[in-house]
Design a protein around this motif. Structure first.
Motif, PDB file in Angstrom:
ATOM      1  N   GLN A 119      -8.937   4.043  -5.510  1.00 57.99           N
ATOM      2  CA  GLN A 119      -9.280   3.017  -4.532  1.00 57.99           C
ATOM      3  C   GLN A 119      -8.362   1.802  -4.670  1.00 57.99           C
ATOM      4  O   GLN A 119      -7.914   1.231  -3.662  1.00 57.99           O
ATOM      5  N   ALA A 120      -8.064   1.401  -5.894  1.00 63.52           N
ATOM      6  CA  ALA A 120      -7.184   0.251  -6.113  1.00 63.52           C
ATOM      7  C   ALA A 120      -5.803   0.500  -5.507  1.00 63.52           C
ATOM      8  O   ALA A 120      -5.220  -0.387  -4.866  1.00 63.52           O
ATOM      9  N   VAL A 121      -5.278   1.694  -5.683  1.00 62.11           N
ATOM     10  CA  VAL A 121      -3.982   2.034  -5.095  1.00 62.11           C
ATOM     11  C   VAL A 121      -4.053   1.975  -3.572  1.00 62.11           C
ATOM     12  O   VAL A 121      -3.155   1.447  -2.899  1.00 62.11           O
ATOM     13  N   GLY A 122      -5.140   2.504  -3.007  1.00 60.74           N
ATOM     14  CA  GLY A 122      -5.307   2.477  -1.557  1.00 60.74           C
ATOM     15  C   GLY A 122      -5.375   1.070  -0.999  1.00 60.74           C
ATOM     16  O   GLY A 122      -4.867   0.798   0.099  1.00 60.74           O
ATOM     17  N   MET A 123      -5.972   0.143  -1.742  1.00 58.64           N
ATOM     18  CA  MET A 123      -6.048  -1.246  -1.297  1.00 58.64           C
ATOM     19  C   MET A 123      -4.686  -1.936  -1.352  1.00 58.64           C
ATOM     20  O   MET A 123      -4.395  -2.837  -0.568  1.00 58.64           O
ATOM     21  N   PHE A 175      -3.402   6.006   6.213  1.00 59.81           N
ATOM     22  CA  PHE A 175      -3.600   6.614   4.892  1.00 59.81           C
ATOM     23  C   PHE A 175      -4.445   5.706   4.005  1.00 59.81           C
ATOM     24  O   PHE A 175      -5.316   6.183   3.259  1.00 59.81           O
ATOM     25  N   ALA A 176      -4.212   4.387   4.095  1.00 59.34           N
ATOM     26  CA  ALA A 176      -5.025   3.440   3.329  1.00 59.34           C
ATOM     27  C   ALA A 176      -6.487   3.536   3.755  1.00 59.34           C
ATOM     28  O   ALA A 176      -7.401   3.441   2.916  1.00 59.34           O
ATOM     29  N   GLY A 177      -6.736   3.726   5.051  1.00 65.61           N
ATOM     30  CA  GLY A 177      -8.106   3.900   5.524  1.00 65.61           C
ATOM     31  C   GLY A 177      -8.757   5.131   4.945  1.00 65.61           C
ATOM     32  O   GLY A 177      -9.934   5.115   4.564  1.00 65.61           O
ATOM     33  N   ILE A 208      -9.070  -6.445  -9.178  1.00 68.78           N
ATOM     34  CA  ILE A 208     -10.474  -6.456  -9.602  1.00 68.78           C
ATOM     35  C   ILE A 208     -11.018  -5.036  -9.719  1.00 68.78           C
ATOM     36  O   ILE A 208     -11.729  -4.699 -10.685  1.00 68.78           O
ATOM     37  N   VAL A 209     -10.687  -4.184  -8.757  1.00 68.25           N
ATOM     38  CA  VAL A 209     -11.159  -2.792  -8.809  1.00 68.25           C
ATOM     39  C   VAL A 209     -10.553  -2.066 -10.010  1.00 68.25           C
ATOM     40  O   VAL A 209     -11.220  -1.261 -10.665  1.00 68.25           O
ATOM     41  N   THR A 210      -9.297  -2.359 -10.321  1.00 69.83           N
ATOM     42  CA  THR A 210      -8.683  -1.763 -11.510  1.00 69.83           C
ATOM     43  C   THR A 210      -9.427  -2.197 -12.769  1.00 69.83           C
ATOM     44  O   THR A 210      -9.679  -1.377 -13.673  1.00 69.83           O
TER      45      THR A 210
END
Length: 390
Positions: A288-292, A306-308, A371-373
């Motif tokens: 998720q962190a990478v996607g953000m 792709f991020a979505g 933060i997610v990381t």
């Protein structure tokens, strides 16, 4: 097999409709409409962040209410009032251009969404606790369906309608969903939420084992950080994509988020039955962190879509994994405690991001990814299911 049919029609369908209304449209419909409100109603990014925070404050209040008054989420009357309030607050967003009035509507919507969410979770735990993990996953998947629905409505209206038209469309859709959800058999004791990730056979409860307290505290910290990080993207992802891509791409990305979220709880249920749930949770957080980060670093329609997919395919699954892991630990009222922690994170996230919005949305998305990381770190201390060694 004959016993499953009533469950589908009396729990899964109305339960998914309630989730789609309370969370998908009622809470997250704000995300694709926010850019229209900024362009047409003059809403500043900082005001948008504050409106989001007010909604999350309402959700926190609703979660606390459910914790201290357990009879509320198990009340048919409270559940139905929550449905009506959600429809009414969506209509109120369309009927006024006053920021204070919007804030009151979003606050009320937040309280109602928490009551409805916890009520549905209680029904799933009671009615689908035996052999119903996959069915329960589709109930939670209703959130993704609601997100996709709100995205489709805005996508259809953004060229010919206005921000108020979009809110009216969401209110009408919410009324239809409320009618479907009305028959949900609310009334069972909420108990620990048996989320899709906590399938029978994935491991014995860890209550009473050494290290369970440390594991649960680590889960709460991780869940709080996830709430703070993911909600930054959940609030500003569409606006960030629209800033660097054609307008229709932003709303399309939000539709993709919902469609990717729709089956994610059922998918994570399977993964958590084959691998240690804490490992699956940690992996999902890092993905998720990478996607953000993607829309913050790169531009282009392909990257946006792709991020979505990445965001939608992880955030709802993480919620299911967190709830399921807490339930397996056997901690009393773990679902309520985790919901409150998540709510606190959702309040802190937009507040932390607001000062960064003057330089565009990219810095805020980077903050959310960091933060997610960090949320993945405490999962190293979690022992649950098959790896519950304390």
């Amino acid at each position: 097999m004959p016993q499953r049919t009533p469950g589908v029609w009396t729990v899964v369908v109305p339960g998914a409709a309630a989730m789609a209304l309370a969370m998908g449209v009622g809470r997250f419909g704000f995300t694709p409409i926010l850019p229209l409100m900024q362009d047409q109603a003059g809403l500043a990014p900082e005001q948008g962040a504050k409106l989001a925070t007010v909604n999350y404050l309402g959700y926190l209040l609703g979660a606390v209410l459910a914790l201290v008054r357990p009879a509320v989420p198990s009340s048919v009357l409270a559940f139905r009032v929550g449905l009506v309030v959600q429809v009414a607050t969506l209509a109120a967003m369309a009927a006024t251009a006053s920021v204070p009035a919007w804030a009151l509507a979003r606050l009320s919507s937040g309280v109602a969404s928490a009551v409805v969410f916890i009520a549905v979770a209680g029904v799933v735990a009671v009615r689908l606790s035996t052999g119903g993990a996959r069915s329960g996953g589709w109930v939670y998947g209703g959130i993704g369906g609601g997100i996709a629905l709100s995205g489709v409505l805005v996508l259809a209206l953004e060229r010919t309608g206005t921000w108020s038209t979009a809110w009216w469309a969401c209110a009408v859709a919410a009324a239809v969903l409320a009618a479907v959800a009305w028959i949900l058999p609310v009334g069972g004791a909420p108990g620990p939420v048996r989320a899709p990730a906590s399938r029978a056979g994935s491991g014995p409860p860890v209550r009473g084992r050494p290290g369970v307290r440390r594991s649960f505290v680590a889960l709460v910290v991780s869940y709080l950080l996830e709430g703070a990080g993911y909600i930054i993207a959940g609030t500003f992802l569409v606006a960030a994509i629209r800033a660097t891509s054609p307008g229709w791409i932003g709303s399309s990305a939000w539709v993709v988020v919902g469609l990717a979220a729709l089956p994610s709880s059922a998918l994570y249920s399977r993964l958590a039955s084959r691998f240690p749930p804490a490992t699956v949770l940690r992996t999902a957080l890092l993905v998720q962190a990478v996607g953000m980060l993607l829309p913050a670093v790169f531009s282009g329609s392909g990257v946006a879509l792709f991020a979505g997919v990445v965001f939608g395919g992880t955030f709802l699954g993480i919620v299911s994994l967190g709830m399921g892991t807490g339930a397996r630990m056997g901690v009393p009222r773990s679902a309520a405690i985790l919901t409150i922690a998540f709510s606190i994170g959702q309040i802190l996230g937009p507040l932390a991001a607001a000062p960064l919005l003057g330089g565009g949305y990219a810095p805020a998305l980077v903050l959310g990814a960091v933060i997610v990381t960090l949320a993945a770190v405490p999962t190293l201390l979690i022992r649950s299911g098959r790896n519950a060694t304390g």
